[in-house]
Design a protein around this motif. Structure first.
Motif, PDB file in Angstrom:
ATOM      1  N   HIS A   5       0.821  -1.191  -0.042  1.00 57.15           N
ATOM      2  CA  HIS A   5       0.065   0.301   0.278  1.00 57.15           C
ATOM      3  C   HIS A   5       0.795   1.542   0.022  1.00 57.15           C
ATOM      4  O   HIS A   5       1.167   2.581   0.271  1.00 57.15           O
ATOM      5  CB  HIS A   5      -0.884  -0.184   1.396  1.00 57.15           C
TER       6      HIS A   5
ATOM      7  N   LEU B  53       0.997   3.688  -2.112  1.00 56.51           N
ATOM      8  CA  LEU B  53       0.793   4.680  -3.065  1.00 56.51           C
ATOM      9  C   LEU B  53      -0.925   5.223  -2.939  1.00 56.51           C
ATOM     10  O   LEU B  53      -1.676   3.762  -2.391  1.00 56.51           O
ATOM     11  CB  LEU B  53       1.146   4.181  -4.843  1.00 56.51           C
ATOM     12  N   GLN B  54      -0.911   5.966  -2.812  1.00 57.76           N
ATOM     13  CA  GLN B  54      -2.453   6.468  -2.922  1.00 57.76           C
ATOM     14  C   GLN B  54      -3.501   7.001  -3.796  1.00 57.76           C
ATOM     15  O   GLN B  54      -4.169   6.249  -4.548  1.00 57.76           O
ATOM     16  CB  GLN B  54      -2.555   7.027  -1.495  1.00 57.76           C
ATOM     17  N   CYS B  55      -2.401   8.480  -3.609  1.00 53.54           N
ATOM     18  CA  CYS B  55      -3.513   9.442  -5.156  1.00 53.54           C
ATOM     19  C   CYS B  55      -2.687   8.357  -6.322  1.00 53.54           C
ATOM     20  O   CYS B  55      -3.089   8.270  -7.383  1.00 53.54           O
ATOM     21  CB  CYS B  55      -3.442  10.506  -5.045  1.00 53.54           C
ATOM     22  N   GLY B  56      -1.260   8.128  -6.411  1.00 55.30           N
ATOM     23  CA  GLY B  56      -0.582   7.744  -7.602  1.00 55.30           C
ATOM     24  C   GLY B  56       0.255   8.605  -8.474  1.00 55.30           C
ATOM     25  O   GLY B  56       0.659   8.447  -9.401  1.00 55.30           O
TER      26      GLY B  56
ATOM     27  N   LEU C  74       9.000  13.147  -3.503  1.00 58.90           N
ATOM     28  CA  LEU C  74       7.850  14.538  -2.399  1.00 58.90           C
ATOM     29  C   LEU C  74       6.820  13.254  -3.029  1.00 58.90           C
ATOM     30  O   LEU C  74       5.900  12.992  -3.861  1.00 58.90           O
ATOM     31  CB  LEU C  74       7.290  15.742  -2.690  1.00 58.90           C
TER      32      LEU C  74
ATOM     33  N   ARG D 254       2.250  13.519  -0.975  1.00 62.52           N
ATOM     34  CA  ARG D 254       1.871  13.802   0.003  1.00 62.52           C
ATOM     35  C   ARG D 254       0.734  13.031   0.974  1.00 62.52           C
ATOM     36  O   ARG D 254       0.523  13.286   1.503  1.00 62.52           O
ATOM     37  CB  ARG D 254       1.435  14.893  -0.958  1.00 62.52           C
ATOM     38  N   CYS D 255       0.738  11.820  -0.224  1.00 62.10           N
ATOM     39  CA  CYS D 255      -0.589  10.766   0.810  1.00 62.10           C
ATOM     40  C   CYS D 255      -0.091   9.830   2.072  1.00 62.10           C
ATOM     41  O   CYS D 255      -1.020   9.637   2.769  1.00 62.10           O
ATOM     42  CB  CYS D 255      -1.062  10.424  -0.578  1.00 62.10           C
ATOM     43  N   THR D 256       1.136   9.240   1.229  1.00 63.31           N
ATOM     44  CA  THR D 256       1.647   8.736   2.024  1.00 63.31           C
ATOM     45  C   THR D 256       2.335   8.065   3.228  1.00 63.31           C
ATOM     46  O   THR D 256       1.783   7.722   4.017  1.00 63.31           O
ATOM     47  CB  THR D 256       2.309   7.347   1.372  1.00 63.31           C
ATOM     48  N   GLY D 257       2.639   9.106   3.385  1.00 62.72           N
ATOM     49  CA  GLY D 257       4.052  10.080   4.882  1.00 62.72           C
ATOM     50  C   GLY D 257       5.393   8.740   4.139  1.00 62.72           C
ATOM     51  O   GLY D 257       5.857   8.335   5.559  1.00 62.72           O
ATOM     52  N   TYR D 258       5.147   8.066   3.294  1.00 62.51           N
ATOM     53  CA  TYR D 258       5.990   7.436   2.909  1.00 62.51           C
ATOM     54  C   TYR D 258       6.555   5.986   3.621  1.00 62.51           C
ATOM     55  O   TYR D 258       7.227   5.448   3.070  1.00 62.51           O
ATOM     56  CB  TYR D 258       8.182   8.764   3.156  1.00 62.51           C
ATOM     57  N   GLN D 259       6.323   5.479   5.148  1.00 66.84           N
ATOM     58  CA  GLN D 259       6.377   4.696   5.368  1.00 66.84           C
ATOM     59  C   GLN D 259       6.687   3.595   4.432  1.00 66.84           C
ATOM     60  O   GLN D 259       7.363   2.602   4.300  1.00 66.84           O
ATOM     61  CB  GLN D 259       5.671   5.045   6.949  1.00 66.84           C
ATOM     62  N   ASN D 260       5.190   3.186   3.985  1.00 64.12           N
ATOM     63  CA  ASN D 260       4.777   1.930   2.874  1.00 64.12           C
ATOM     64  C   ASN D 260       5.764   1.952   1.846  1.00 64.12           C
ATOM     65  O   ASN D 260       6.157   1.357   1.344  1.00 64.12           O
ATOM     66  CB  ASN D 260       3.298   1.834   2.753  1.00 64.12           C
TER      67      ASN D 260
ATOM     68  N   ARG E  90      -5.682  -2.985  -2.280  1.00 66.36           N
ATOM     69  CA  ARG E  90      -6.683  -2.500  -3.282  1.00 66.36           C
ATOM     70  C   ARG E  90      -6.200  -2.672  -4.234  1.00 66.36           C
ATOM     71  O   ARG E  90      -6.102  -3.659  -5.589  1.00 66.36           O
ATOM     72  CB  ARG E  90      -6.055  -0.569  -4.043  1.00 66.36           C
TER      73      ARG E  90
ATOM     74  N   LEU F 163      -2.606   2.722 -11.458  1.00 66.28           N
ATOM     75  CA  LEU F 163      -1.573   3.332 -11.419  1.00 66.28           C
ATOM     76  C   LEU F 163      -0.158   3.093 -11.877  1.00 66.28           C
ATOM     77  O   LEU F 163       0.928   4.102 -11.855  1.00 66.28           O
ATOM     78  CB  LEU F 163      -1.999   3.802  -9.969  1.00 66.28           C
TER      79      LEU F 163
ATOM     80  N   TYR G 263      -5.233  11.055 -15.500  1.00 67.31           N
ATOM     81  CA  TYR G 263      -5.952  12.677 -14.503  1.00 67.31           C
ATOM     82  C   TYR G 263      -5.433  13.891 -15.516  1.00 67.31           C
ATOM     83  O   TYR G 263      -5.577  13.621 -16.734  1.00 67.31           O
ATOM     84  CB  TYR G 263      -4.113  13.596 -13.444  1.00 67.31           C
TER      85      TYR G 263
ATOM     86  N   PHE H 202      -7.175  17.136  -0.381  1.00 70.48           N
ATOM     87  CA  PHE H 202      -7.059  17.722   1.433  1.00 70.48           C
ATOM     88  C   PHE H 202      -7.192  19.190   1.365  1.00 70.48           C
ATOM     89  O   PHE H 202      -7.182  19.537   1.818  1.00 70.48           O
ATOM     90  CB  PHE H 202      -5.396  17.888   1.062  1.00 70.48           C
TER      91      PHE H 202
ATOM     92  N   GLN I 275      -9.274  11.228  -4.584  1.00 65.89           N
ATOM     93  CA  GLN I 275      -7.928  11.228  -4.424  1.00 65.89           C
ATOM     94  C   GLN I 275      -6.965  10.549  -4.084  1.00 65.89           C
ATOM     95  O   GLN I 275      -6.095  11.139  -3.255  1.00 65.89           O
ATOM     96  CB  GLN I 275      -8.253  12.502  -3.438  1.00 65.89           C
ATOM     97  N   GLY I 276      -7.156   9.219  -3.825  1.00 64.48           N
ATOM     98  CA  GLY I 276      -6.339   8.804  -3.796  1.00 64.48           C
ATOM     99  C   GLY I 276      -6.895   7.374  -2.343  1.00 64.48           C
ATOM    100  O   GLY I 276      -5.877   6.681  -1.597  1.00 64.48           O
TER     101      GLY I 276
ATOM    102  N   MET J  65      -0.769   7.644   8.864  1.00 69.03           N
ATOM    103  CA  MET J  65       0.492   7.169   8.730  1.00 69.03           C
ATOM    104  C   MET J  65       0.384   8.707   6.896  1.00 69.03           C
ATOM    105  O   MET J  65       1.172  10.055   7.700  1.00 69.03           O
ATOM    106  CB  MET J  65       1.176   6.325   7.448  1.00 69.03           C
ATOM    107  N   GLY J  66      -0.386   9.208   6.117  1.00 66.93           N
ATOM    108  CA  GLY J  66      -0.164   9.924   5.181  1.00 66.93           C
ATOM    109  C   GLY J  66      -0.141  11.352   6.343  1.00 66.93           C
ATOM    110  O   GLY J  66      -0.153  12.402   6.122  1.00 66.93           O
TER     111      GLY J  66
ATOM    112  N   ALA K 267       1.752  13.128   8.052  1.00 70.45           N
ATOM    113  CA  ALA K 267       3.335  13.436   7.845  1.00 70.45           C
ATOM    114  C   ALA K 267       2.614  14.627   7.005  1.00 70.45           C
ATOM    115  O   ALA K 267       3.338  16.137   7.003  1.00 70.45           O
ATOM    116  CB  ALA K 267       3.422  13.058   6.193  1.00 70.45           C
TER     117      ALA K 267
END
Lengths: 178, 802
Positions: free
Chosen positions: A113, A115-118, A154, A156-162, B12, B18, B25, B250, B495-496, B690-691, B694
């Motif tokens: 997991h 990625l979120q918005c991708g 960068l 902005r979604c995942t917080g990088y941990q995954n 997912r 993606l 997009y 966001f 948006q994800g 987690m996001g 951050a």
């Protein structure tokens, strides 16, 4: 008198001069005529139709546009297409196999997991792939090491941990390291 | 597949697309012949426009058209105020293109349409706008409200857009009775959502069908469509708005309308060519909304044992040059200020203040990070003043498990509904975080470190979040007769956040199919056009429950039809592996065949249709092919409207080492206990948290939109506005509590914003704790930074302690 509905005569393109460029993109040789000021990112996306490469900041900070030029990760938003004349380019579209099977890093992203918005994802993938390939996996794969490895991109979604988790797991698969 | 997938870590559904560059997009949508937009933007905060001349720009080869306010017909008017409120006495909204006045640097003044973005940008430099001398302005909200401050809008004295007071209980009596008073003044500065994909709009007008199609990286396509249809005077059915893949939102993308959202469709219609506007990063800083500046003065009235009897909060809220989204951010802050604490008596007063900079609308957290910083800093200070432990003072004030539902009488939330906390186990959360930190062990380590001249600190912060607000969302479920796959629609966008997976899980459980066989289509008014938008951590709660209800109804149709087809009682049937089985037998019928049989067609043109003919009809044998009140197929729609918000909560803690020389911090551990009710998919919940952390970390220590005294942005780019990289974001240790919400069938609460809210007070609390031996001053200003640590140590430096 009513204004008529004659279709206006719009120009098709700008009057920028054109230069021929030749590149190998994802293994395929291409020749195109481009404006000298078109960015490699825009060329890849809009002239070649490979829209997997994204543009996030256009000033070289976010890393979304990262592609591999002659074996090294590079910002396609800070590179003109004419600068890449004669180069070998790899984009995110090249990672999976023709039969659709994913690259181990893509597989690991999916499982973790990562990625979120991708939107940032292709840039991360290309940056990580180039660093792993360049070093043949002989790179600091501790958590801190991977975070440094990711520090050109960068998210902005995942917080990088995954993403860290995914790199660890992909490196194991690719290089059978511990 | 009989296993319940609700609560499982299901992977997912749409990652493969993606990951392989298959995302779509707005700027990826192929629109042959599309023209490109660039804007001429105001270089001044406040000035008069004296003249505008577009002729030179128009003559530039490749330029198709240049528009000013004089060329956009009926669009040349103030854009809508989305959420009016009685206390919003002086609402001001922006025009798509400035007329006569400009109000902030970056405001759109003219629009160039050209064959490509390069030429369009060239031509923006050729548009000649003559301005007056820039007028005096003041972006400091405390000064902007004074009588002699320069006005952003000439007819709004003191720059006050809204003034609101909310009282609950009897604060005066509480303050009269209290034994101890704690006062703090805190400030949270401006930040911005900075989604990785900037905003984008493309439009195509089909003059044959009269249809206007708009691709918009928005969080609210249905609302955009309604607005476009109204403003352009078009039939709603002739306008289709699609939010395709969207690269983060966001909150920034929930506002409608941005000027481009109206002007791009206008140009596409006027020029009979597809037109697109792809915002660049600098434009995202100049023209897309921001959030956060608030200054709170909080006073707690407590007893000596630390029990807080009452709270007074007086705060100023910066709304920027316009207030298109109303007072939502301030209103949320005003109701979040009591946090998870009982505090039965309160008086909150606030003013929303105009400043000549980018307008403010909700950004992840929406008023809560500010309120959380204020109350949590106050609780820390109360503990210190009374000589109590920070954890203990909180425990004495937490709402007890048996006190839910806990109402704050007379308070109204941003949705206009009552403030009623529905459920929670606040003390358990506190116990869990204390256990996870291992307090005794930490204290020993802190002492040991201090002996070595290192400064370790522990910080904590609670938060609450009203999630899943109304008014409503819908769910549409349809079983496809050929494949047996289930198509699901709702009025949201993603948006994800993983909607396509969690909503699939909800449906899969009802219909006995695998989540991969549930296909969600959302963000397209052509697919489903009842609903509101994605915001306020509401998707899982509001759409999730609507979809659940629709899926239950679809299940009943399936069971009834299969019971007729298999000539078995409904009670003997089970839905499993995409089939309906007669329990304890090998008799079954596939979902596709049931769906086919429910559509009494004559033609067997595929396997499912042939299979369906082997069974009795789906309708009762004594009825016509479609029974009374029945529609063909397995297709249901349900709507869910929550009675009021569902309150999620949690507590975060961090162990931070501070270097008083470098004024840098190193986060050794970051721990998070949270409760968002029943979790549909823990992996996705964790991703959200987690996001969020951050983003909270960015807001706590790195990100600040800076303006000079004339309102010029000073860091409108990613070189100077510091979004944290992986190297700045701590690893998060997560612990879940699941207290179901009694308000909805799934028992869920939202989680989208949770992680972001408490990070700043956690870090502030930890730094103060670490530097206490040096006599550090209070950290009451976010973002914190090496500078703020340096300043907080000024007394220590004067005394030569460091």
């Amino acid at each position: 008198m009513k204004k008529s509905q004659i279709r206006p005569d719009y120009p098709e393109r700008s009057d920028d001069p054109l230069h021929e460029v030749n590149m190998e993109v994802n293994g395929e040789l291409i020749t195109r005529n481009v404006s000298p000021r078109i960015l490699l990112a825009d060329f890849i996306r809009h002239h070649l139709g490979l829209t997997g490469t994204h543009v996030g900041c256009e000033h070289g900070v976010c890393g979304c546009c990262t592609v591999i030029i002659d074996g090294r990760a590079a910002r396609s938003c800070l590179t003109f297409a004419v600068q890449a004349d004669g180069s070998k380019i790899r984009t995110v579209e090249s990672l999976a196999q023709d039969d659709g099977s994913l690259h181990p890093l893509q597989e690991a992203f999916k499982e973790s997991h990562a990625l979120q918005c991708g939107f940032c994802t292709p840039g991360f993938l290309m940056s990580i792939v180039s660093q792993l390939e360049e070093t043949e996996g002989e790179i600091d794969l501790s958590e801190d090491g991977i975070r440094v490895m990711l520090s050109g991109n960068l998210c902005r979604c995942t917080g990088y941990q995954n993403i860290v988790k995914a790199v660890q797991s992909a490196a194991k698969r690719m290089y059978k390291t511990n | 597949m009989s296993t319940r997938t609700f609560g499982e870590r299901v992977q997912r559904n749409n990652d493969e697309r993606l990951l392989t560059g298959g995302g779509r997009y707005v700027d990826d949508i192929p629109l042959p012949g599309a023209l490109h937009v660039a804007f001429v933007r105001s270089p001044y905060a406040r000035a008069k426009i004296l003249s505008m001349d577009t002729s030179l720009a128009k003559s530039r080869p490749g330029v198709v058209e240049v528009y000013t306010c004089n060329d956009i017909g009926a669009l040349d008017t103030e854009m809508p105020l989305l959420i009016p409120h009685p206390s919003l006495h002086s609402p001001k909204t922006q025009r798509p293109l400035a007329r006569d006045d400009v109000f902030y640097v970056g405001q759109t003044v003219a629009m160039v349409v050209a064959v490509d973005r390069y030429v369009a940008e060239d031509a923006t430099r050729l548009v000649d706008i003559e301005y007056s001398e820039p007028q005096e302005c003041n972006i400091e909200i405390e000064e902007a409200i004074s009588d002699d401050a320069p006005r952003v809008h000439d007819d709004v004295p003191n720059n006050v857009a809204a003034h609101c007071i909310q009282v609950s209980g009897d604060p005066e009596e509480a303050f009269a009775k209290a034994e101890h008073f704690t006062k703090v003044k805190v400030r949270v500065d401006r930040s911005t959502a900075a989604p990785m994909e900037c905003r984008a709009v493309a439009a195509r007008f089909d003059s044959v069908s009269g249809e206007l199609t708009i691709w918009d990286g928005t969080q609210a396509p249905i609302s955009v469509r309604g607005g476009i249809a109204s403003i352009f005077n078009l039939d709603e059915d002739k306008v289709r708005v699609i939010a395709p893949d969207v690269g983060g939102g966001f909150g920034q993308k929930v506002l409608l309308f941005y000027p481009d959202e109206l002007l791009v469709p206008f140009a596409a219609m006027s020029l009979s060519r597809p037109v697109k506007y792809i915002e660049d990063r600098t434009e995202n800083f100049l023209g897309s909304t921001q959030e956060r500046t608030q200054i709170h003065e909080v006073e707690l009235a407590a007893n000596k044992d630390g029990v807080v009897l009452g709270l007074k909060d007086n705060f100023l809220h910066d709304t920027g040059a316009f207030i298109p989204y109303g007072i939502a951010v301030a209103q949320v802050a005003s109701t979040a200020i009591m946090g998870p604490y009982r505090i039965p008596n309160s008086r909150v007063e606030y003013k929303a203040v105009y400043t000549p900079i980018v307008p403010v609308t909700p950004y992840r957290g929406c008023g809560r990070p500010h309120a959380c910083f204020a109350i949590e800093r106050a609780m820390d200070q109360l503990a210190e003043e009374l000589g109590l432990d920070r954890f203990e003072v909180r425990r004495r004030n937490l709402i007890g498990d048996d006190e839910f539902p806990y109402e704050r009488p007379n308070l109204l939330f941003a949705d206009g509904l009552a403030v009623i906390y529905d459920s929670g186990q606040y003390s358990k959360a506190l116990d869990m975080i204390i256990e996870s930190i291992n307090l005794e062990d930490f204290k020993a380590k802190q002492k040991l470190a201090l002996d070595e001249g290192r400064y370790l600190g522990l910080g904590l912060s609670f938060y609450v979040e009203a999630t899943g607000i109304g008014p409503y969302e819908g769910g549409h479920v349809k079983v496809h007769p050929i494949t047996g796959k289930v198509y699901v629609n709702t009025g949201l966008t993603t948006q994800g956040q993983g909607h396509e997976t969690v909503f699939a899980q909800i449906v899969a459980d009802q219909l006995g199919v695998s989540p991969e066989d549930v296909i969600l289509v959302e963000g397209d008014t052509g697919a489903f056009d009842w609903g509101v938008a994605t915001y306020a951590s509401r998707a899982a709660v509001v759409s999730g429950n609507a979809i659940h209800m629709a899926a239950e109804k679809a299940r009943n149709i399936v069971l009834e039809a299969a019971s007729n087809m298999l000539e078995a009682s409904v009670d003997d049937l089970e839905l499993q592996d995409g089939k309906v089985n007669v329990k304890g037998s090998d008799v079954s019928v596939g979902l596709a065949a049931v769906a086919t049989a429910c559509n009494p067609l004559r033609y067997a043109f595929n396997e499912a249709a042939q299979a369906a003919t082997q069974f009795a009809p789906a309708a009762r044998s004594d009825e016509p092919a479609l029974g009374d009140g029945r529609a063909p197929g397995i297709e249901t729609t349900e709507y869910y409207a929550p009675p009021h918000a569902a309150w999620a909560y949690g507590v975060h803690a961090a162990i931070v080492e501070v270097d008083p020389g470098l004024c840098s911090i190193d986060i050794n551990r970051y721990i998070c206990v949270h409760d968002c009710g029943n979790m549909i998919n823990p992996t996705i919940v964790e991703g959200q948290v987690m996001g969020g952390v951050a983003q909270g970390m960015g807001g706590a220590f790195y990100e600040r939109c800076e303006f000079d005294s004339e309102g010029n942005p000073r860091n409108a780019n990613f070189m100077d506005f510091l979004v944290p990289y992986a190297t700045e974001v701590p690893k998060v240790e997560l612990h879940h509590i699941e207290t179901p919400s009694p308000l909805n069938p799934l028992g869920v609460k939202g989680v989208g914003e949770a992680g972001t809210i408490p990070v700043a007070p956690v870090i502030a609390s930890a730094i103060e704790d670490a530097l206490k031996p040096l006599g550090v001053e209070k950290l009451h200003h976010v973002p914190l930074s090496p500078n703020s640590i340096y300043e907080a140590l000024s007394v220590a430096r004067e005394k030569n302690i460091i």
